[in-house]
Design an enzyme around this catalytic site. Structure first.
Site, PDB file in Angstrom:
ATOM      1  N   SER A 121     -25.809 -25.771 -23.768  1.00 45.51           N
ATOM      2  CA  SER A 121     -24.976 -27.072 -23.035  1.00 45.51           C
ATOM      3  C   SER A 121     -23.496 -27.265 -23.338  1.00 45.51           C
ATOM      4  CB  SER A 121     -25.605 -28.399 -24.095  1.00 45.51           C
ATOM      5  OG  SER A 121     -25.371 -28.069 -25.454  1.00 45.51           O
TER       6      SER A 121
ATOM      7  N   HIS B 219     -29.075 -25.966 -17.222  1.00 49.65           N
ATOM      8  CA  HIS B 219     -29.237 -26.957 -18.238  1.00 49.65           C
ATOM      9  C   HIS B 219     -29.983 -28.060 -17.844  1.00 49.65           C
ATOM     10  CE1 HIS B 219     -26.331 -30.073 -20.284  1.00 49.65           C
ATOM     11  NE2 HIS B 219     -27.378 -29.300 -21.351  1.00 49.65           N
TER      12      HIS B 219
ATOM     13  N   GLU C 244     -28.724 -28.950 -14.336  1.00 52.60           N
ATOM     14  CA  GLU C 244     -27.211 -28.177 -13.627  1.00 52.60           C
ATOM     15  C   GLU C 244     -27.628 -26.718 -13.611  1.00 52.60           C
ATOM     16  OE1 GLU C 244     -23.486 -30.793 -15.499  1.00 52.60           O
ATOM     17  OE2 GLU C 244     -24.973 -30.038 -16.939  1.00 52.60           O
TER      18      GLU C 244
ATOM     19  N   ASN D 117     -22.268 -33.225 -19.602  1.00 56.49           N
ATOM     20  CA  ASN D 117     -21.590 -33.193 -20.833  1.00 56.49           C
ATOM     21  C   ASN D 117     -20.347 -33.597 -21.040  1.00 56.49           C
ATOM     22  OD1 ASN D 117     -24.317 -33.227 -22.260  1.00 56.49           O
ATOM     23  ND2 ASN D 117     -24.079 -31.168 -22.635  1.00 56.49           N
TER      24      ASN D 117
END
Ligand code: 3HC
Length: 281
Positions: free
Chosen positions: A118, A139, A151, A189
């Site tokens: 992440s 991700h 992602e 994120n």
């Protein structure tokens, strides 16, 4: 198209990835360091499938077929048959590099190696393997069976072909891929974690209670759950390591982890997975 998938790590993210891949008809080899971790992972998949059966989203037969497609092993050698291996181990650079080297050493030359990190640089992880062109970030979001997004992150050396085939894999398992260039925290994120960190500062400063902060963001901003409940879902240890990477890599104090977040992690309050975070489970 990938038919056999290796998933390294049977924790929250790894078992979710194994589940959605097997549910899409792929054979999954789930790898972890011991049998207990593998059994916990499988139990979590079974529990998630039970919920889906109860809601009539899948049949009992599909539940059984999904579980039957997941084999479990502590032997990396079995990854030799995989078309794609997804690493979903703990969020630690040295551990990930070691695991990726091990997988890279046994995988077929044409197979793709992906990481569910992440926050760690895809380019740096790729460089620890012999296949940086066939290395990519993939991700997923927690809970993996419910969240549609993945992602697809390209490192400096990731080939166009690798990006395309991994996006095709994502669609084949029912996910919606977005393309992202390697950068700390990628796209989602980068935006989400500082928001959660700010909610922790807000709590720490006594501005509002945890319940009121979460109610505020749910009812005021339409979020499905509040930021502190989301921190508990993601895992406070994961959140802290993401914020530490941002703080270091961007060199900007706006990313400093909230002291209360550090304290909670030091106390072993990781959120749902440890039974207590900002809330008790
Ligand atoms: N498998 C199957 N079903 C599940 C499940 C799972 N793993 N987890 C929850 N469910 C089901 C529940 O059984 C429940 O079913 P029901 O409505 O029939 O009772 C349903 O989902 C809703 O669950 P809850 O009632 O417990 O809670 P919510 O209504 O809040 O919904 C949620 C749960 C869908 C997770 C919702 O809260 C949500 O969308 N939250 C935001 C999640 C999010 O933002 N994720 C991203 C985190 S960031 C990340 O992962 C990146 C990382 O790198 C940090």
């Amino acid at each position: 198209m990938s038919k056999t998938i290796g998933v390294i790590g049977a924790g929250i993210m790894g078992n979710g990835i194994a589940q959605v891949s097997a549910a899409a008809g792929l054979n999954v080899i789930m790898v972890d360091i011991n049998d207990a971790a593998l059994e916990r992972g499988l139990a979590s998949i079974a529990a998630s499938l039970d919920k889906l059966v109860k809601k009539d989203k899948i049949s009992a037969a599909e539940r059984e077929a999904t579980l039957a497609r997941i084999s479990r092993t502590t032997d990396y050698g079995q990854l030799a048959t995989a078309d794609l291996v997804i690493e979903a181990a703990t969020e630690n650079l040295e551990i990930k590099k070691r695991i990726l080297k091990q997988a890279d050493g046994v995988m077929r030359a044409d197979a793709i190696l992906a990481t569910n990190t992440s926050s760690i640089s895809i380019t740096e992880l790729a460089a620890s393997t012999t296949r940086p062109d066939r290395f990519v970030g993939l991700h997923f979001f927690n809970p993996v069976p419910l969240m549609q997004l993945v992602e697809v992150i390209s490192g400096l050396a990731t080939s166009q072909q690798t990006q395309e085939s991994i996006a095709e894999f994502a669609r084949a398992i029912g996910k919606a891929p977005i393309g992202v260039r390697n950068s700390p925290g990628f796209a989602v994120n980068r935006i989400l974690c500082p928001m959660i960190n700010e909610a922790i500062f807000t709590l720490q400063e006594g501005v509002a209670t945890a319940e009121d902060i979460d109610t505020g963001m749910k009812l005021g901003c339409g979020h499905p759950i509040g930021p502190l409940a989301l921190a508990d879902l993601v895992g406070l240890d994961t959140l802290l390591s993401v914020m530490e990477v941002f703080y270091r890599d961007f060199g900007d104090t706006k990313y400093r982890p909230a002291p209360l977040l550090r304290e909670m992690v030091a106390a072993g309050r990781y959120g749902r997975k440890s039974g207590e975070g900002f809330y008790k489970y």
